[in-house]
Structure formats: structure tokens, C-alpha cells
Enzyme design. Structure first.
Site, PDB file in Angstrom:
ATOM      1  N   THR A  21       0.831  -1.202   0.000  1.00 48.03           N
ATOM      2  CA  THR A  21       0.000   0.000   0.000  1.00 48.03           C
ATOM      3  C   THR A  21       0.867   1.255   0.000  1.00 48.03           C
ATOM      4  O   THR A  21       1.983   1.225   0.517  1.00 48.03           O
ATOM      5  CB  THR A  21      -0.874  -0.047   1.277  1.00 48.03           C
ATOM      6  OG1 THR A  21      -1.803  -1.106   1.115  1.00 48.03           O
ATOM      7  CG2 THR A  21      -1.596   1.234   1.551  1.00 48.03           C
ATOM      8  N   ARG A  49     -14.039  -7.835  -0.283  1.00 49.46           N
ATOM      9  CA  ARG A  49     -13.376  -7.420   0.964  1.00 49.46           C
ATOM     10  C   ARG A  49     -12.797  -6.000   0.815  1.00 49.46           C
ATOM     11  O   ARG A  49     -12.196  -5.665  -0.195  1.00 49.46           O
ATOM     12  CB  ARG A  49     -12.258  -8.407   1.291  1.00 49.46           C
ATOM     13  CG  ARG A  49     -11.425  -8.052   2.541  1.00 49.46           C
ATOM     14  CD  ARG A  49     -10.147  -7.328   2.183  1.00 49.46           C
ATOM     15  NE  ARG A  49      -9.260  -7.178   3.331  1.00 49.46           N
ATOM     16  CZ  ARG A  49      -8.208  -6.369   3.372  1.00 49.46           C
ATOM     17  NH1 ARG A  49      -7.880  -5.662   2.308  1.00 49.46           N
ATOM     18  NH2 ARG A  49      -7.458  -6.289   4.427  1.00 49.46           N
ATOM     19  N   ASP A  97      -8.442  -1.524   5.514  1.00 51.71           N
ATOM     20  CA  ASP A  97      -8.412  -0.321   6.366  1.00 51.71           C
ATOM     21  C   ASP A  97      -8.138   0.970   5.581  1.00 51.71           C
ATOM     22  O   ASP A  97      -8.488   2.058   6.040  1.00 51.71           O
ATOM     23  CB  ASP A  97      -7.327  -0.462   7.438  1.00 51.71           C
ATOM     24  CG  ASP A  97      -5.943  -0.630   6.804  1.00 51.71           C
ATOM     25  OD1 ASP A  97      -5.808  -1.466   5.886  1.00 51.71           O
ATOM     26  OD2 ASP A  97      -5.001   0.067   7.227  1.00 51.71           O
ATOM     27  N   THR A 124      -0.186   1.025   6.795  1.00 55.60           N
ATOM     28  CA  THR A 124      -0.059  -0.128   5.902  1.00 55.60           C
ATOM     29  C   THR A 124       0.099  -1.370   6.755  1.00 55.60           C
ATOM     30  O   THR A 124       0.803  -1.349   7.751  1.00 55.60           O
ATOM     31  CB  THR A 124       1.134   0.017   4.940  1.00 55.60           C
ATOM     32  OG1 THR A 124       1.317  -1.245   4.256  1.00 55.60           O
ATOM     33  CG2 THR A 124       2.428   0.375   5.651  1.00 55.60           C
TER      34      THR A 124
HETATM   35  N1  ASP Z   1      -3.642  -2.319   4.607  1.00 57.63           N
HETATM   36  C1  ASP Z   1      -3.922  -2.879   3.324  1.00 57.63           C
HETATM   37  C2  ASP Z   1      -5.181  -3.698   3.405  1.00 57.63           C
HETATM   38  O1  ASP Z   1      -5.370  -4.414   4.365  1.00 57.63           O
HETATM   39  C3  ASP Z   1      -2.819  -3.730   2.816  1.00 57.63           C
HETATM   40  C4  ASP Z   1      -1.473  -3.082   2.762  1.00 57.63           C
HETATM   41  O2  ASP Z   1      -1.135  -2.292   3.641  1.00 57.63           O
HETATM   42  O3  ASP Z   1      -0.713  -3.353   1.816  1.00 57.63           O
HETATM   43  O4  ASP Z   1      -5.954  -3.661   2.494  1.00 57.63           O
END
Ligand code: ASP
Length: 341
Positions: free
Chosen positions: A207, A235, A238, A258
Site C-alpha cells: 500500500t 473485501r 483499512d 499499511t
Molecule cells: N492495509 C492494506 C489492506 O489491508 C494492505 C497493505 O497495507 O498493503 O488492504
């Protein structure tokens, strides 16, 4: 009467002396406010020197620097923190290296469903999109939700229709195809075939996010993602959830997260950091560490955050082996990946 003057003189002298020697007077002086500051992340996870080639590492550092350049340019020329956050994130969304925009991971069904959000610290206005598949730069759509709609979060088809109405650039599914992310999905699926329970890939997060302080003293935060490899059932993580993956308030701080999104939602991570800073009167580093290095670790939630207070102080804790990250302030710039980097 003479006595009277005597007491007034004594009172003034004692008050002045108290101001000079009061230890709280010196400790409560905040670090001088910076003209501007910008911090970014490109995801946390199992990132180590062993599994990143020198060439790959150089690529990551180059794009992180380009992202910093884009945001810095906005801030130096007096632009807003919101604009700086958006321009910074666009650079990372356009790169195949990060799990956002062009490099978004694949869902169980082989699609790219993206989430993004942005928030202004001035008045807590915010915008977010979830599960969008056709928007080239989801952060642009999130900003349009914030500024051009009466809502905070739009998802799926509705968010896409809104973005077309806002004349935000669209892209075909092929644009989001990268071999590396496709292979990661196949690997994840074959691993899951040997297990009874469907699992998302929680070892690598890519992310992207940014937090900024502009020359008017305003904070902003933004986050953009493809979510987690092999996710199902629409789905949403966050990243587009205000208070979980993104939060900004001029009276406390700005945060972009992230990590394993389910944990960040359940523990309202971004807001929790700002609330601790505000109510406990602790430093940003202490507040961010309490949440990321203690609470999340206890609960089993892996990941990290970038955070910035109203003075431009920056804290970037992560409880994984690495996090792509960087910052720029007047006279200082840094880009790093590993723990001791
Ligand atoms: N936080 C992100 C999610 O759960 C994933 C990520 O940080 O890469 O969708």
C-alpha cells in the site's frame, strides 16, 4: 502607600523570576514549526536485504524519491497539504512497484479492486472509495468524493460512475495487469489449496500513503491500495476507512497506515495514535509506538504507519522486517527500506 509599592514590586519580581526558572516553561517549548514536511510509505512487510535484489532496491528508492519530489514541489510553492498528498500518491499509483493503482494485487477472482482515502486536518473533511476497478488513480476519486460530494465513502460501481461524472481518468483491466502480482496470486492460491481455510496473503503489503504539513500549518493524510492478494467477497481493508488507515487533524496529527487491514480497522489505528497524542500529551513517537509496537504486536496485527504532528515531527514505526518509507523537510531528506537503514 509606600508599603503598597513595595508589595507590587515584590510580586512583579517574583513572577518574572518564576518565569525564568520554571522548568515547565522550557520543556513545554515545542520544536520550532517547520515551513513544510512530507512523509511517505510504500508498504510494510517481509522486506529484507536477502529477498530484494540490488536492482529492485534501486528502483524502489528512485520512485520513492520521485514521489517525495512531487509532493515537495507542491509544498515549496505554497500549495496545500491535501494537494501534496495527492500528487505524491499519484506517482506511486502510477508505478508497477507498489500495491496501488498500476501495481495493485489480484483478488481471488483475478480482478484488481482498489481502495483509497484522503483527509484534511483543517476540518476533518474526508473522501474515500472502496472496491473500484476502473479508476486509474483512486486517490483522485477519493479527493473528488471529499470535495465534490456530500459523502465520505463511495464503493464499487457507484464510485466508478461518480468518478466518470467527475471526469477522472479511467483504465481498462489490462492496465492493472502485472506478471509479478499475477504470479503472487497463483502462489497464494496453491498454498491455500493445501489448507482448509481460505487465507489472504498477509506477508507482503505494498500500500502507499503520504502525510504532509503545508506552509499554512495544515495537515493532511492519504492512502491508496489494491488491498490483499487473494481477497474475496468484495473485501475492503483499512485504507479507505477513516480512522483506521487514514486520519488527519490539525490539533493532533496525520497518519497513513499499511499492514493487515482487519487489525487496523478493529483497533482504529490511525485515530488511536492521534487520540493518544492529544489526550495523553505524549510525543508523536510515543503515541505511534504504543499503538504499532505494543498494542498491534500484542494482538497479532502486522504493519506500520507514517505519522506527522502539527510541528512537522515525524514518526514511522513498523513491526515488520521492513517498510518502504521516506520524508523530506527543509534541509533534510531520507528514503529507507529496512529496519536499520
Ligand atoms: N492495509 C492494506 C489492506 O489491508 C494492505 C497493505 O497495507 O498493503 O488492504
Amino acid at each position: 502607600m509606600k508599603n503598597h509599592y513595595h508589595y507590587i514590586f515584590l510580586f512583579v519580581t517574583l513572577t518574572l523570576a518564576a518565569c525564568v526558572i520554571n522548568p515547565y516553561e522550557t520543556t513545554s517549548v515545542q520544536s520550532p514549526k517547520l515551513d513544510y514536511a512530507l512523509a511517505i510509505h510504500g508498504g510494510a512487510g517481509t522486506i529484507s536485504r536477502e529477498n530484494l535484489s540490488a536492482e529492485n532496491e534501486a528502483d524502489y528508492r528512485r520512485v520513492l524519491n520521485q514521489a517525495l519530489d512531487a509532493g515537495q514541489q507542491v509544498l515549496v510553492s505554497g500549495g496545500s497539504a491535501v494537494e501534496a498528498v495527492q500528487q505524491t500518491i499519484i506517482v506511486m499509483e502510477n508505478s508497477p512497484l507498489f500495491n496501488a493503482g498500476k501495481g495493485a494485487v489480484f483478488t481471488h477472482d483475478g480482478r484488481n479492486e482498489m481502495d483509497a482515502s484522503i483527509m484534511s486536518g483543517i476540518d476533518q473533511t474526508a473522501g474515500a472509495v472502496g472496491g473500484v476497478t476502473t479508476i486509474k488513480n483512486p486517490i483522485k476519486a477519493a479527493r473528488a468524493v471529499m470535495e465534490q460530494s456530500p459523502h465520505v465513502m463511495l464503493v464499487g460501481k457507484g464510485a466508478e460512475i461518480f468518478s466518470i461524472e467527475q471526469q477522472i481518468e479511467q483504465a481498462e483491466p489490462e492496465y492493472f495487469f502485472t506478471q509479478r502480482r499475477w504470479d503472487a496470486l497463483q502462489k497464494n492460491k496453491s498454498r491455500n489449496n493445501q489448507q482448509s481455510l481460505h487465507k489472504v496473503d498477509d506477508s507482503k503489503f505494498g500500500t502507499v500513503g503520504a502525510v504532509a504539513l503545508d506552509q499554512n500549518g495544515n495537515l493532511a493524510a492519504g492512502t491508496s491500495t489494491g488491498g490483499m492478494t487473494n481477497k474475496r467477497w468484495s473485501r475492503i481493508g483499512d485504507s479507505p476507512v477513516i480512522g483506521a488507515g487514514t486520519y488527519a487533524d490539525n490539533s493532533s496529527c496525520a497518519v497513513s497506515a499499511t499492514g493487515h487491514g482487519e487489525y487496523f480497522i478493529r483497533y482504529a489505528v490511525a485515530h488511536d495514535i492521534c487520540a493518544r497524542l492529544h489526550y495523553k500529551k505524549i510525543t508523536l513517537q510515543e503515541a505511534a509506538d504504543e499503538v504499532v509496537m505494543q498494542k498491534l504486536v500484542e494482538k497479532g496485527g502486522s504493519g506500520g504507519v507514517i505519522s506527522m504532528d502539527a510541528q512537522g515531527n515525524i514518526a514511522m514505526p513498523f513491526n515488520t522486517s521492513g517498510m518502504y518509507r521516506g520524508y523530506v523537510k527543509p534541509g533534510a531528506r531520507n528514503v529507507s527500506i529496512y529496519k536499520n537503514d
